[in-house]
Write a protein that holds these residues in place. Structure first.
Motif, short mmCIF file in Angstrom:
data_model
loop_
_atom_site.label_atom_id
_atom_site.label_comp_id
_atom_site.label_asym_id
_atom_site.label_seq_id
_atom_site.Cartn_x
_atom_site.Cartn_y
_atom_site.Cartn_z
N SER A 86 -4.20 3.34 2.01
CA SER A 86 -2.93 3.29 0.96
C SER A 86 -3.37 3.11 -0.28
CB SER A 86 -2.45 1.49 1.45
OG SER A 86 -3.45 0.61 1.01
N HIS A 87 -2.21 2.68 -1.11
CA HIS A 87 -2.61 2.56 -2.58
C HIS A 87 -3.41 1.72 -3.14
CE1 HIS A 87 0.10 -0.61 -1.64
NE2 HIS A 87 0.14 -1.17 -2.67
N ALA A 113 -1.48 -7.55 4.93
CA ALA A 113 -1.39 -6.58 6.04
C ALA A 113 -3.13 -5.92 6.16
CB ALA A 113 -0.88 -5.18 5.47
N GLN A 115 -4.56 -4.40 4.56
CA GLN A 115 -4.95 -2.91 3.63
C GLN A 115 -5.82 -3.12 2.43
OE1 GLN A 115 -4.41 -0.80 6.13
NE2 GLN A 115 -4.10 0.78 4.39
N THR A 191 -2.30 -7.80 -5.72
CA THR A 191 -0.87 -7.18 -6.04
C THR A 191 -0.62 -7.69 -7.52
OG1 THR A 191 1.42 -6.92 -5.26
CG2 THR A 191 0.58 -9.12 -5.02
N SER A 231 8.84 0.16 -1.56
CA SER A 231 8.65 -1.10 -1.04
C SER A 231 8.05 -2.09 -1.83
CB SER A 231 7.91 -1.19 0.35
OG SER A 231 6.63 -0.90 0.15
N VAL A 232 8.68 -3.45 -1.64
CA VAL A 232 7.87 -4.58 -2.53
C VAL A 232 7.48 -5.65 -1.68
CG1 VAL A 232 8.57 -6.25 -4.15
CG2 VAL A 232 9.44 -4.05 -4.33
N GLY A 233 6.12 -5.80 -1.57
CA GLY A 233 5.74 -7.03 -1.27
C GLY A 233 5.39 -8.04 -2.60
N GLY A 234 4.27 -7.88 -3.16
CA GLY A 234 4.04 -8.49 -4.47
C GLY A 234 4.48 -7.67 -5.78
N GLY A 235 4.33 -6.22 -5.33
CA GLY A 235 5.04 -5.41 -6.42
C GLY A 235 4.22 -4.24 -6.90
N SER A 236 2.95 -4.02 -6.38
CA SER A 236 1.90 -3.06 -6.91
C SER A 236 2.46 -1.58 -6.74
CB SER A 236 0.42 -3.39 -6.40
OG SER A 236 0.29 -3.08 -5.13
N ASN A 237 2.76 -1.29 -5.37
CA ASN A 237 3.08 0.06 -5.13
C ASN A 237 4.13 0.67 -6.07
OD1 ASN A 237 5.13 1.30 -3.12
ND2 ASN A 237 4.35 -0.86 -2.19
N GLY A 306 2.69 -6.86 4.95
CA GLY A 306 2.46 -6.72 3.22
C GLY A 306 3.65 -6.99 2.44
N ALA A 351 3.16 3.32 7.41
CA ALA A 351 3.05 1.83 7.53
C ALA A 351 4.27 1.18 7.54
CB ALA A 351 2.23 1.39 6.42
N GLU A 353 5.39 -1.36 6.15
CA GLU A 353 5.79 -1.70 4.76
C GLU A 353 6.66 -0.50 4.16
OE1 GLU A 353 2.74 -2.34 5.80
OE2 GLU A 353 2.47 -4.37 5.71
N SER A 354 5.89 0.65 4.29
CA SER A 354 6.62 2.00 3.72
C SER A 354 7.72 2.30 4.34
CB SER A 354 5.46 3.21 3.70
OG SER A 354 4.04 2.49 3.56
C1 PLP Z 1 0.72 -0.23 2.88
C2 PLP Z 1 1.38 -1.24 2.20
N1 PLP Z 1 2.47 -0.99 1.36
C3 PLP Z 1 3.18 -1.95 0.54
C4 PLP Z 1 2.43 -3.33 0.45
C5 PLP Z 1 2.85 -4.03 -0.41
O1 PLP Z 1 2.32 -4.69 -1.50
P1 PLP Z 1 2.73 -4.25 -2.80
O2 PLP Z 1 4.18 -4.55 -3.16
O3 PLP Z 1 1.87 -5.02 -3.74
O4 PLP Z 1 2.45 -2.65 -2.96
C6 PLP Z 1 1.19 -3.45 1.09
C7 PLP Z 1 0.53 -4.78 1.30
O5 PLP Z 1 -0.15 -5.13 1.86
C8 PLP Z 1 0.78 -2.40 2.10
O6 PLP Z 1 -0.33 -2.57 2.76
#
Ligand code: PLP
Length: 414
Positions: A86-87, A113, A115, A191, A231-237, A306, A351, A353-354
């Motif tokens: 992942s990123h 998650a 990752q 994140t 997608s947004v969890g904390g926001g890093s990707n 995530g 994933a 999340e994605s």
């Molecule tokens: C594959 C993947 N995508 C997205 C996220 C969401 O996090 P973030 O919003 O920081 O990208 C996570 C977090 O664990 C992740 O593992």
């Protein structure tokens, strides 16, 4: 509109920490300012990511999905092809280098998650740090493959059995550890959340995604995408890919949160969408939290560990307030359907999340013109979700295999 790295983004952000952490935050902020001004740091960072993680990640044209939805061309930025899947590796390599410069010996991190945890354990092994990862008990169960690999990579994984037993508690425990070990330890937050400088630092390191994507779009398509969806969890990707395009008003930016069991239920992880989040201060920063009227954090839910978090990057909260970013929410079910379709049509296992970003793209593509382009940030690969997919698809053969495996524990002869 131009984004400037700062401690506050409008009224969001800041740093609300116990006095004892004042020293480490000052040291981290000063080191961040130094490396930001030092072009050699970025070159070293890019070089490691090239040789260790396989960056730049490609953009894949999703020809079958595009034909299926009969609308905008769907392109996928392949963050899933990074080392560790992942990123998260970008931020970890960058902060690992910072920790070295600050003379730290130990890395600690939270993970949802898994990752981020795997990425931190990986870089700890590579750069010679000892490593402790905090993870909620629920997340450790649903992301068991990642717990296994963190331990094999040499990290200690501490499961948190209190509160919601997810990411929020893992962050609290990591901060507790840092308060007790401020000298030799770097807290490698995963994140773009938390106290300043973490949101800016993580967003800056992840901006490599958007820088690459912009170059690739111009080279291969001679234009920028109509929309970028992440997608947004904390926001890093999402911030990682969005930042480079913020100034390009013509490019739509869509942040996708987890609607969990549904927008109208209490079982979701929405903070930006439909005014579900309200302004508060927790975990050392000010942002939109999913909380009750008294400021007590509410229980979040998503099939994607995530995305299952109560807060969100102050940078995203600001950009949504300024209407530069649109937000949307995708349910567990919609994400699962999107994941299955992507596997079958493109041979890509996303994933969970994605899959939320993909589902949103599938909603929007048919309404758009064939000349339009949607760029989806595929933040990670779905290998970690094998047990979730097994359950969610109700795969009988897989479940029988798991039962048999559990019944036939074999002692190693090596
Ligand atoms: C594959 C993947 N995508 C997205 C996220 C969401 O996090 P973030 O919003 O920081 O990208 C996570 C977090 O664990 C992740 O593992």
């Amino acid at each position: 509109m131009k984004l400037k790295y700062d401690s506050y983004y409008g009224s969001f952000g800041g740093r609300f920490n116990p006095e004892i952490l004042h020293g480490v935050f000052t040291e981290l902020t000063e080191t961040f300012e130094k490396v930001k001004a030092d072009n050699n740091f970025w070159l070293e960072y890019e070089k490691i990511l090239k040789n260790y993680s396989g960056r730049p990640t490609p953009i894949t044209e999703a020809t079958n999905l595009t034909a299926h939805f009969k609308g905008a061309k769907i392109l996928i930025k392949r963050e899933d092809l990074n080392h560790t899947g992942s990123h998260k590796i970008d931020n970890v390599v960058g902060q690992g280098l910072l920790a070295q410069r600050m003379g730290k010996k130990r890395l600690i991190a939270e993970t949802g998650a898994g990752q981020h945890g795997v990425a931190v354990a990986t870089i700890a092994a590579k750069l010679g740090f000892s490593c402790t990862i905090y993870m909620g008990e629920i997340d450790a169960k649903r992301q068991r493959p990642n717990v296994f690999w963190m331990e094999k990579l040499g990290a200690e994984v501490i499961e948190i059995k209190s509160g919601s037993r997810t990411l929020k508690e893992a962050i609290n425990e990591a901060f507790r550890d840092w308060v007790n070990n401020p000298k030799d330890t770097h807290y490698l937050l995963g994140t773009a959340c938390g106290p300043h400088p973490f949101p800016s630092l993580v967003a800056w390191l992840q901006s490599i995604i958007g820088k690459e994507a912009k170059r690739q779009m111009i080279k291969d398509y001679q234009k920028l995408p109509t929309k970028i969806i992440a997608s947004v969890g904390g926001g890093s990707n999402s911030l990682g890919i969005f930042q480079e395009f913020i100034e390009h008003k013509e490019v739509g930016l869509v942040a996708v949160e987890a609607a969990g069991l549904g927008v109208d239920t209490d079982n979701h992880s929405m903070r930006l969408t439909a005014n579900k989040g309200t302004v508060g201060i927790a975990q050392g920063y000010k942002t939109l939290f999913f909380q009750d009227e008294e400021g007590q954090m509410r229980k979040t839910h998503s099939i994607a560990a995530g995305l299952d978090y109560i807060g969100v990057s102050p940078i995203l909260a600001y950009l949504v307030e300024k209407k530069r970013i649109d937000c949307a929410a995708i349910s567990d079910k919609e994400a699962l359907i999107a994941a299955k379709l992507t596997m079958r049509k493109e041979g890509i296992i996303p994933a969970l999340e994605s899959a939320h970003a993909l589902a949103q793209a599938f909603k929007e593509a048919p309404k758009m013109d064939k000349k339009d382009i949607i760029l989806v940030n595929l933040s990670g690969r779905g290998d970690k979700d094998i047990f979730n997919f097994g359950d969610l698809f109700f795969d009988k053969k897989w479940q029988t295999f798991i039962k048999q495996k559990a019944a036939n524990q074999i002692e190693s002869k090596i």
